[in-house]
Design a protein around this motif. Sequence first.
Motif, short mmCIF file in Angstrom:
data_model
loop_
_atom_site.label_atom_id
_atom_site.label_comp_id
_atom_site.label_asym_id
_atom_site.label_seq_id
_atom_site.Cartn_x
_atom_site.Cartn_y
_atom_site.Cartn_z
N LEU A 9 0.82 -1.21 0.00
CA LEU A 9 0.00 0.00 0.00
C LEU A 9 0.86 1.26 0.00
CD1 LEU A 9 -2.83 -1.02 2.49
CD2 LEU A 9 -3.17 -0.25 0.13
N ILE A 10 1.86 1.29 0.85
CA ILE A 10 2.67 2.50 0.97
C ILE A 10 3.48 2.75 -0.30
CG2 ILE A 10 4.73 1.44 2.01
CD1 ILE A 10 4.82 3.86 3.92
N GLU A 11 3.80 1.70 -1.05
CA GLU A 11 4.59 1.88 -2.27
C GLU A 11 3.80 2.62 -3.35
OE1 GLU A 11 7.72 -1.84 -2.13
OE2 GLU A 11 5.73 -2.21 -2.99
N TRP A 12 2.48 2.42 -3.39
CA TRP A 12 1.67 3.20 -4.33
C TRP A 12 1.86 4.69 -4.06
CZ3 TRP A 12 -1.13 1.12 -8.34
CH2 TRP A 12 -1.36 -0.25 -8.32
N HIS A 13 1.87 5.07 -2.79
CA HIS A 13 2.07 6.48 -2.44
C HIS A 13 3.49 6.95 -2.80
CE1 HIS A 13 -1.75 6.68 -0.65
NE2 HIS A 13 -1.44 6.51 0.62
N LEU A 14 4.47 6.15 -2.46
CA LEU A 14 5.86 6.56 -2.71
C LEU A 14 6.11 6.80 -4.19
CD1 LEU A 14 7.74 4.19 -0.23
CD2 LEU A 14 7.23 6.63 0.07
N GLU A 15 5.55 5.96 -5.04
CA GLU A 15 5.71 6.17 -6.48
C GLU A 15 5.09 7.49 -6.93
OE1 GLU A 15 4.12 2.79 -8.49
OE2 GLU A 15 5.79 1.47 -7.93
N LYS A 16 3.90 7.79 -6.41
CA LYS A 16 3.22 9.03 -6.79
C LYS A 16 3.97 10.25 -6.27
CE LYS A 16 -1.52 7.34 -7.24
NZ LYS A 16 -2.92 7.57 -6.84
N LEU A 17 4.48 10.15 -5.06
CA LEU A 17 5.22 11.28 -4.48
C LEU A 17 6.50 11.55 -5.27
CD1 LEU A 17 4.73 10.46 -0.70
CD2 LEU A 17 3.67 12.33 -1.97
N ALA A 18 7.19 10.50 -5.63
CA ALA A 18 8.41 10.68 -6.43
C ALA A 18 8.08 11.29 -7.78
CB ALA A 18 9.11 9.34 -6.60
N ALA A 19 6.95 10.91 -8.37
CA ALA A 19 6.58 11.39 -9.70
C ALA A 19 6.30 12.88 -9.72
CB ALA A 19 5.37 10.62 -10.21
N ILE A 20 5.88 13.46 -8.59
CA ILE A 20 5.59 14.90 -8.58
C ILE A 20 6.75 15.72 -8.01
CG2 ILE A 20 3.11 14.50 -8.44
CD1 ILE A 20 3.27 15.42 -5.49
N GLY A 21 7.88 15.07 -7.78
CA GLY A 21 9.07 15.80 -7.37
C GLY A 21 9.26 15.98 -5.88
N VAL A 22 8.49 15.25 -5.06
CA VAL A 22 8.74 15.29 -3.62
C VAL A 22 10.12 14.70 -3.37
CG1 VAL A 22 8.05 14.29 -1.41
CG2 VAL A 22 6.32 15.20 -2.96
N SER A 23 10.90 15.39 -2.56
CA SER A 23 12.28 14.96 -2.36
C SER A 23 12.46 14.13 -1.09
CB SER A 23 13.20 16.18 -2.28
OG SER A 23 12.79 17.04 -1.22
N GLU A 24 11.63 14.38 -0.10
CA GLU A 24 11.81 13.73 1.19
C GLU A 24 10.46 13.33 1.77
OE1 GLU A 24 13.49 15.06 5.57
OE2 GLU A 24 14.65 15.61 3.79
N VAL A 25 10.38 12.11 2.27
CA VAL A 25 9.15 11.59 2.85
C VAL A 25 9.44 11.10 4.26
CG1 VAL A 25 7.30 9.89 2.68
CG2 VAL A 25 8.26 10.90 0.60
N ILE A 26 8.64 11.58 5.20
CA ILE A 26 8.72 11.11 6.58
C ILE A 26 7.61 10.09 6.77
CG2 ILE A 26 8.40 11.74 9.00
CD1 ILE A 26 9.78 14.26 6.56
N ALA A 44 15.90 5.22 -1.77
CA ALA A 44 16.67 5.48 -2.99
C ALA A 44 16.06 4.82 -4.22
CB ALA A 44 18.11 5.00 -2.81
N ARG A 45 15.38 3.69 -4.04
CA ARG A 45 14.83 2.98 -5.21
C ARG A 45 13.73 3.78 -5.88
NH1 ARG A 45 11.94 -1.89 -1.87
NH2 ARG A 45 13.59 -1.31 -0.41
N TRP A 46 13.14 4.74 -5.15
CA TRP A 46 12.11 5.62 -5.73
C TRP A 46 12.67 7.02 -6.01
CZ3 TRP A 46 11.01 2.63 -1.33
CH2 TRP A 46 10.17 1.53 -1.56
N GLY A 47 13.94 7.23 -5.76
CA GLY A 47 14.52 8.55 -5.91
C GLY A 47 14.12 9.49 -4.80
N LEU A 48 13.79 8.95 -3.64
CA LEU A 48 13.35 9.72 -2.49
C LEU A 48 14.33 9.56 -1.34
CD1 LEU A 48 9.63 8.51 -2.44
CD2 LEU A 48 10.37 10.80 -3.10
N ARG A 49 14.25 10.47 -0.39
CA ARG A 49 14.91 10.28 0.91
C ARG A 49 13.82 9.95 1.92
NH1 ARG A 49 17.51 14.74 5.04
NH2 ARG A 49 18.51 13.24 6.46
N LEU A 50 13.89 8.76 2.50
CA LEU A 50 12.92 8.36 3.52
C LEU A 50 13.52 8.55 4.90
CD1 LEU A 50 11.23 5.03 2.30
CD2 LEU A 50 10.36 7.36 2.19
N ARG A 51 12.71 9.14 5.79
CA ARG A 51 13.07 9.26 7.20
C ARG A 51 11.91 8.73 8.02
NH1 ARG A 51 14.78 15.39 8.05
NH2 ARG A 51 15.60 14.60 10.03
N TYR A 52 12.22 8.26 9.20
CA TYR A 52 11.21 7.60 10.03
C TYR A 52 11.05 8.33 11.35
CZ TYR A 52 11.96 4.06 6.50
OH TYR A 52 12.07 3.41 5.30
#
Length: 242
Positions: free
Chosen positions: A33-50, A68-76
């Motif tokens: 489920l969360i990967e659907w979001h991560l793909e969409k966020l990366a596609a609109i240029g979001v750089s960092e996801v918490i 990195a696999r989505w071109g994002l920086r993930l933080r928890y």
Amino acid sequence: MRALIFAAGLGERMRPLTLHTPKPLLAVGGKRLIEWHLEKLAAIGVSEVIVNTSWLAPQFADTLGDGARWGLRLRYSYEGTTPLETGGGLLNALPMLLDGADPNAPFLVANGDIWTDYDFAALPREFDGDAYLVLVDNPSQHPRGDFQLDDGGLLHNDGPSRLTYSGIGLYRASLFDAWRDLLGDAPGAQLQPPRFSTVPLLRAAAARGRLHGEHHRGRWTDVGTPERLQQLDAALAAAANG
């Protein structure tokens, strides 16, 4: 722009599936489920996801890594063994969301346990007020809805045809201005860290004319039970097979 994905819930209604897997890491349509979001966020240029976490928290970093696999920086943003609810979780994550950023800049928020065909690129880059919410038609489990949307895009707490908040929106830190005064002695508000819902804050923003939004008429599912997860998975499989 930065984003926050709510992923700290216990997933109690989804048991037994969530006894060993957090709900946002359950798969539907061949992806978590969360990967659907991560793909969409990366596609609109979001750089960092918490990603806020609590239940089975280590699984998120083990599964998603650094993004990195989505071109994002993930933080928890770990909340401890008891989730802080949406308001407390957002307040806890604000230092990460605002780190080095304009304090008035909006950030994207999405519930980790929903699926939708909504295009995140449709969200406005600028808007007036404290938050901008995507609303959907009322599902059977929430027939009364949440907010009334007027022709000017303002949201109101009352009205004859309220719609349901989808769990996708843009927020500003100003939503939390004077939050302690607003919540008063509400249960959880005095805890450290505080534990409370964003609902009272959003309703207060609506009452002040500082809540805007739109109506998404496409597909959306609150994946709250094993039955809804199974139904969505079957629908996505059918669509993929033509």
